[in-house]
Design an enzyme around this catalytic site. Structure first.
Site, short mmCIF file in Angstrom:
data_model
loop_
_atom_site.label_atom_id
_atom_site.label_comp_id
_atom_site.label_asym_id
_atom_site.label_seq_id
_atom_site.Cartn_x
_atom_site.Cartn_y
_atom_site.Cartn_z
N SER A 173 63.67 40.92 16.52
CA SER A 173 64.62 41.98 16.17
C SER A 173 63.94 43.18 15.49
CB SER A 173 65.76 41.43 15.30
OG SER A 173 66.50 40.47 16.03
N LYS A 228 60.66 40.23 28.97
CA LYS A 228 61.26 38.92 29.30
C LYS A 228 61.78 38.94 30.75
CE LYS A 228 62.03 38.21 24.42
NZ LYS A 228 62.78 37.57 23.35
N HIS A 232 54.96 31.62 23.64
CA HIS A 232 56.21 32.25 23.18
C HIS A 232 57.24 31.15 22.93
CE1 HIS A 232 59.84 34.62 23.00
NE2 HIS A 232 59.07 35.69 22.83
N GLY A 267 66.08 38.00 19.07
CA GLY A 267 67.31 38.31 19.81
C GLY A 267 68.58 38.10 19.00
N ASN A 298 57.75 43.13 25.31
CA ASN A 298 57.97 41.95 26.16
C ASN A 298 59.34 42.10 26.82
OD1 ASN A 298 58.36 39.44 27.28
ND2 ASN A 298 58.47 38.34 25.32
N GLU A 311 56.47 35.25 15.30
CA GLU A 311 57.84 35.52 15.74
C GLU A 311 58.75 34.41 15.21
OE1 GLU A 311 58.01 38.19 19.43
OE2 GLU A 311 57.79 36.14 20.15
N GLU A 345 60.29 30.90 23.49
CA GLU A 345 61.20 30.60 24.60
C GLU A 345 60.53 29.64 25.59
OE1 GLU A 345 62.03 34.69 25.53
OE2 GLU A 345 63.15 34.84 23.66
P1 13P Z 1 63.70 40.66 20.21
O1 13P Z 1 62.95 41.90 19.78
O2 13P Z 1 64.69 40.89 21.27
O3 13P Z 1 64.25 39.91 19.02
O4 13P Z 1 62.60 39.68 20.87
C1 13P Z 1 61.40 39.43 20.22
C2 13P Z 1 60.50 38.68 21.12
O5 13P Z 1 60.76 37.52 21.43
C3 13P Z 1 59.34 39.37 21.68
O6 13P Z 1 58.48 38.50 22.33
#
Ligand code: 13P
Length: 256
Positions: A215, A11, A98, A175, A9, A169, A100
């Site tokens: 992560s 983003k 997701h 992140g 992803n 997640e 976010e």
């Molecule tokens: P990170 O791997 O940067 O922690 O992000 C995970 C994520 O949100 C994938 O959709």
């Protein structure tokens, strides 16, 4: 045996040129790579990359995913993109829910299920994301939170539900560099599978792929993927670097 999935992803990262060169790097590395086991590898870039990547990924072992679609089929929704539009540029997977988007776009459960239904109509596999916040974990509510997020899907009939992929997640791991331990991931994945089994029975629960995200990096991927209910990863930061992403793909290919 469930086929593993590694999905990157991106983003809101990568201009068009950067994205194309990242994708080329991954395609080239995979061409020369021996994989012990077959797996699905998916790139999930911003919308602007999809059309060009569709051409670039033809004849490669990579599939294409979208980060979002709108809940309606078409119409006066300025700035939005529909499931049939992403399908027309070769998308086979799409993220829904997701964390976010749940936080920044305040996506509601009704909206999420409407998006899943749009994707089902277009034969796009939804990767439905669930995850608890740090506060919810610290107060011991994480299993309840995940069960509630999952239950939104439980009006789907069996054949529709079995088209989904679930991604666990934990919000506190996204992140942050703070990964769930492989035991924490396994415990939650087993819980998710048990909830699915209670609703749809064990054969559907055994077939559904459940990915871990948060992560996930080259140095922890193999350990996470070695757990029996972890069927691969949804990778954020580490998918923006071809070498790191390819290392994670290798970890998934070798961890059966
Ligand atoms: P990170 O791997 O940067 O922690 O992000 C995970 C994520 O949100 C994938 O959709």
């Amino acid at each position: 045996m469930r086929k593993k999935v590694v999905a990157g992803n991106w983003k809101m990262n990568m201009n068009l040129d950067e994205g194309l060169s990242l994708a080329k790097g991954i395609v080239n590395s995979l061409k020369s790579m021996e994989m012990e086991n077959d797996l699905d590898v998916v790139l999930i870039p911003p919308f602007i990359h999809l059309n060009e990547l569709n051409g670039l990924l033809k004849d490669s072992r990579l599939a294409l995913g979208a980060q979002n679609v709108h809940k309606e089929t078409s119409g006066a929704f300025t700035g939005e993109v529909s499931a049939s539009m992403v399908k027309s540029v070769g998308v086979d997977y799409c993220l829904v829910g997701h964390s976010e988007r749940r936080v920044y776009q305040q996506e509601s459960d009704d909206e999420l299920i409407a998006k899943v239904n749009q994707l089902l109509k277009e034969d796009i596999q939804a990767i439905f994301c669930v995850g608890e916040s740090l506060e919810e974990r610290e107060s011991g509510k994480e299993k309840e939170v995940i069960a509630d997020q999952l239950a939104v899907l439980f009006d789907l009939d069996e054949s529709d539900f079995s088209n989904l992929i679930i991604a666990y997640e934990p919000v506190w791991a996204i992140g942050t560099g703070k990964t769930a331990s492989s035991d924490q991931a396994q415990e939650m994945h087993a819980h998710i599978r048990a909830e699915i089994s209670n609703k749809y029975g064990s054969s559907i629960a055994d077939e559904i792929r459940i990915l871990y995200g948060g992560s996930c990096k080259p140095d922890n991927a193999a350990e996470l993927f070695s757990k029996k209910d972890v069927d691969g990863g949804l990778i954020g930061g580490a998918s923006l670097d071809a070498d790191s992403f390819v290392e994670i793909i290798k970890a998934a290919s070798w961890s059966f």
